[in-house]
Scaffold this motif. Sequence first.
Motif, PDB file in Angstrom:
ATOM      1  N   GLU A   1       0.829  -1.204   0.000  1.00 50.14           N
ATOM      2  CA  GLU A   1       0.000   0.000   0.000  1.00 50.14           C
ATOM      3  C   GLU A   1       0.866   1.259   0.000  1.00 50.14           C
ATOM      4  O   GLU A   1       0.574   2.236  -0.681  1.00 50.14           O
ATOM      5  CB  GLU A   1      -0.900  -0.036   1.239  1.00 50.14           C
ATOM      6  CG  GLU A   1      -2.056   0.921   1.238  1.00 50.14           C
ATOM      7  CD  GLU A   1      -3.151   0.522   0.244  1.00 50.14           C
ATOM      8  OE1 GLU A   1      -3.773   1.444  -0.296  1.00 50.14           O
ATOM      9  OE2 GLU A   1      -3.344  -0.688   0.018  1.00 50.14           O
ATOM     10  N   LEU A   2       1.957   1.207   0.771  1.00 53.64           N
ATOM     11  CA  LEU A   2       2.860   2.365   0.888  1.00 53.64           C
ATOM     12  C   LEU A   2       3.847   2.460  -0.270  1.00 53.64           C
ATOM     13  O   LEU A   2       4.605   3.427  -0.362  1.00 53.64           O
ATOM     14  CB  LEU A   2       3.664   2.279   2.192  1.00 53.64           C
ATOM     15  CG  LEU A   2       2.905   2.462   3.514  1.00 53.64           C
ATOM     16  CD1 LEU A   2       3.814   2.113   4.684  1.00 53.64           C
ATOM     17  CD2 LEU A   2       2.404   3.902   3.641  1.00 53.64           C
ATOM     18  N   GLY A   3       3.887   1.454  -1.133  1.00 54.23           N
ATOM     19  CA  GLY A   3       4.876   1.438  -2.204  1.00 54.23           C
ATOM     20  C   GLY A   3       6.274   1.090  -1.716  1.00 54.23           C
ATOM     21  O   GLY A   3       7.271   1.449  -2.336  1.00 54.23           O
ATOM     22  N   VAL A   4       6.351   0.407  -0.575  1.00 53.60           N
ATOM     23  CA  VAL A   4       7.642  -0.032  -0.040  1.00 53.60           C
ATOM     24  C   VAL A   4       7.893  -1.459  -0.510  1.00 53.60           C
ATOM     25  O   VAL A   4       7.022  -2.322  -0.376  1.00 53.60           O
ATOM     26  CB  VAL A   4       7.639   0.024   1.508  1.00 53.60           C
ATOM     27  CG1 VAL A   4       8.936  -0.527   2.079  1.00 53.60           C
ATOM     28  CG2 VAL A   4       7.398   1.447   1.998  1.00 53.60           C
ATOM     29  N   GLU A   5       9.088  -1.690  -1.080  1.00 52.40           N
ATOM     30  CA  GLU A   5       9.425  -3.044  -1.523  1.00 52.40           C
ATOM     31  C   GLU A   5       9.624  -3.948  -0.318  1.00 52.40           C
ATOM     32  O   GLU A   5      10.115  -3.505   0.717  1.00 52.40           O
ATOM     33  CB  GLU A   5      10.740  -3.032  -2.318  1.00 52.40           C
ATOM     34  CG  GLU A   5      10.660  -2.450  -3.713  1.00 52.40           C
ATOM     35  CD  GLU A   5      12.044  -2.376  -4.349  1.00 52.40           C
ATOM     36  OE1 GLU A   5      12.826  -3.341  -4.253  1.00 52.40           O
ATOM     37  OE2 GLU A   5      12.347  -1.314  -4.923  1.00 52.40           O
ATOM     38  N   THR A   6       9.278  -5.226  -0.472  1.00 54.04           N
ATOM     39  CA  THR A   6       9.561  -6.192   0.594  1.00 54.04           C
ATOM     40  C   THR A   6      10.502  -7.263   0.052  1.00 54.04           C
ATOM     41  O   THR A   6      10.321  -7.753  -1.060  1.00 54.04           O
ATOM     42  CB  THR A   6       8.265  -6.862   1.086  1.00 54.04           C
ATOM     43  OG1 THR A   6       7.466  -7.237  -0.048  1.00 54.04           O
ATOM     44  CG2 THR A   6       7.454  -5.908   1.958  1.00 54.04           C
ATOM     45  N   VAL A   7      11.504  -7.585   0.841  1.00 52.50           N
ATOM     46  CA  VAL A   7      12.405  -8.685   0.497  1.00 52.50           C
ATOM     47  C   VAL A   7      12.276  -9.724   1.606  1.00 52.50           C
ATOM     48  O   VAL A   7      12.452  -9.392   2.784  1.00 52.50           O
ATOM     49  CB  VAL A   7      13.879  -8.224   0.411  1.00 52.50           C
ATOM     50  CG1 VAL A   7      14.798  -9.396   0.079  1.00 52.50           C
ATOM     51  CG2 VAL A   7      14.051  -7.117  -0.615  1.00 52.50           C
ATOM     52  N   ALA A   8      11.931 -10.955   1.255  1.00 55.83           N
ATOM     53  CA  ALA A   8      11.883 -12.021   2.254  1.00 55.83           C
ATOM     54  C   ALA A   8      13.243 -12.699   2.314  1.00 55.83           C
ATOM     55  O   ALA A   8      13.784 -13.102   1.282  1.00 55.83           O
ATOM     56  CB  ALA A   8      10.790 -13.022   1.904  1.00 55.83           C
ATOM     57  N   GLU A   9      13.811 -12.803   3.511  1.00 55.50           N
ATOM     58  CA  GLU A   9      15.141 -13.389   3.712  1.00 55.50           C
ATOM     59  C   GLU A   9      15.041 -14.837   4.153  1.00 55.50           C
ATOM     60  O   GLU A   9      14.069 -15.218   4.810  1.00 55.50           O
ATOM     61  CB  GLU A   9      15.870 -12.669   4.854  1.00 55.50           C
ATOM     62  CG  GLU A   9      16.233 -11.250   4.612  1.00 55.50           C
ATOM     63  CD  GLU A   9      17.215 -10.779   5.681  1.00 55.50           C
ATOM     64  OE1 GLU A   9      18.364 -10.531   5.318  1.00 55.50           O
ATOM     65  OE2 GLU A   9      16.835 -10.656   6.857  1.00 55.50           O
ATOM     66  N   GLY A  10      16.064 -15.595   3.851  1.00 56.27           N
ATOM     67  CA  GLY A  10      16.194 -16.937   4.419  1.00 56.27           C
ATOM     68  C   GLY A  10      15.222 -17.966   3.873  1.00 56.27           C
ATOM     69  O   GLY A  10      14.814 -18.884   4.583  1.00 56.27           O
ATOM     70  N   ILE A  11      14.855 -17.844   2.589  1.00 58.64           N
ATOM     71  CA  ILE A  11      13.954 -18.825   1.980  1.00 58.64           C
ATOM     72  C   ILE A  11      14.733 -20.111   1.696  1.00 58.64           C
ATOM     73  O   ILE A  11      15.748 -20.081   1.007  1.00 58.64           O
ATOM     74  CB  ILE A  11      13.340 -18.271   0.676  1.00 58.64           C
ATOM     75  CG1 ILE A  11      12.542 -17.000   0.993  1.00 58.64           C
ATOM     76  CG2 ILE A  11      12.466 -19.327  -0.002  1.00 58.64           C
ATOM     77  CD1 ILE A  11      12.135 -16.224  -0.231  1.00 58.64           C
TER      78      ILE A  11
END
Length: 276
Positions: free
Chosen positions: A227-237
């Motif tokens: 919603e905020l236009g902030v990218e998300t990176v998921a770590e440790g997959i």
Amino acid sequence: QAKSLGKSAYVFYDESVEKQAQEKISLLAELKKAIDNNSLDFHLQGQFDQTDSPSGAELLCRWNSPIHGFVSPAVFIPLAEENGLAFELGNLAIDNAIRFVQILDEFGYNLRVAVNISPLHLMHPDFVTVLQEKIAASGLYPNRFELEVTESSFLGDEIRAGNIINELRKMGYKMAMDDFGTGYSSLSYIRKLDFDVIKIDRAFVTDLESDYKAQLLLQGIISICNELGVETVAEGIETQEQMDMLQRMGVTSFQGFYLGRPVPIEAFIDSLKKAE
Ligand code: C2E
Ligand code: MG
Ligand code: MG
Ligand code: MG
């Protein structure tokens, strides 16, 4: 009897403490040498977007000591921080990040490199000036660099840390909040500051399949970021199942052993070539 037992227990304890202290002194001396001789290595771990295309890489420091062997960054980074070496080590990381972006460019990969910035490096009075000098000399755009900071950066002087982060963002650097969700006030910092990227800590990802609360919290965080236009990176997959769940949840980028381990730049470029 009791007295002698107590005494020997004390002596035993004392010796092990002394041994530990000596080990630490030796480790620190070796670390100083490694920094001075520029003998630390830097690896890259890929980050991938929703279509599996490489979107960037995180720079991770490696130390293979001639005396102590491979030492974990979880050990030597805090040691550097505690002993006034954060600025020097941090500048080595920046030098290597610049070099790696240049090499990636030579091979035609227009990727962003994420650099971990330790709190004492971020707060060092010369940090911004030296960074700008190095980037200007390289001729690269600041937006090729993502600067990862953690919540602990705010523990000293919250206002000043926030100002530095805003300043760097205005200069064009991508600002990332690392290890999101592990601290106490993660939410308050994304409210107060403008981050480009939120890196969701591995702990959330690990618990994802078994922990319904982790799922709900994560879904909420990802929705807010989107919603905020902030990218998300998921770590440790580490598994396909985690990957699938995170993809469905709308995470923008993915990082973890399942997708690629941290490797030297040569191997990283080979993996990019293979993936084409
Ligand atoms: P971080 O910034 O959160 O980096 C992610 C850590 O997770 C790395 O550990 C990476 O190797 C590991 N990792 C990545 N994918 C997986 C996975 O699928 N499973 C598991 N179990 N682990 C995964 P690493 O390289 O040992 O670094 C640990 C921490 O040390 C980093 O955490 C960062 O805080 C710090 N660090 C590493 N390099 C640097 C550096 O150049 N400068 C500074 N200031 N800190 C650094
Ligand atoms: Mg990081
Ligand atoms: Mg992290
Ligand atoms: Mg971490």
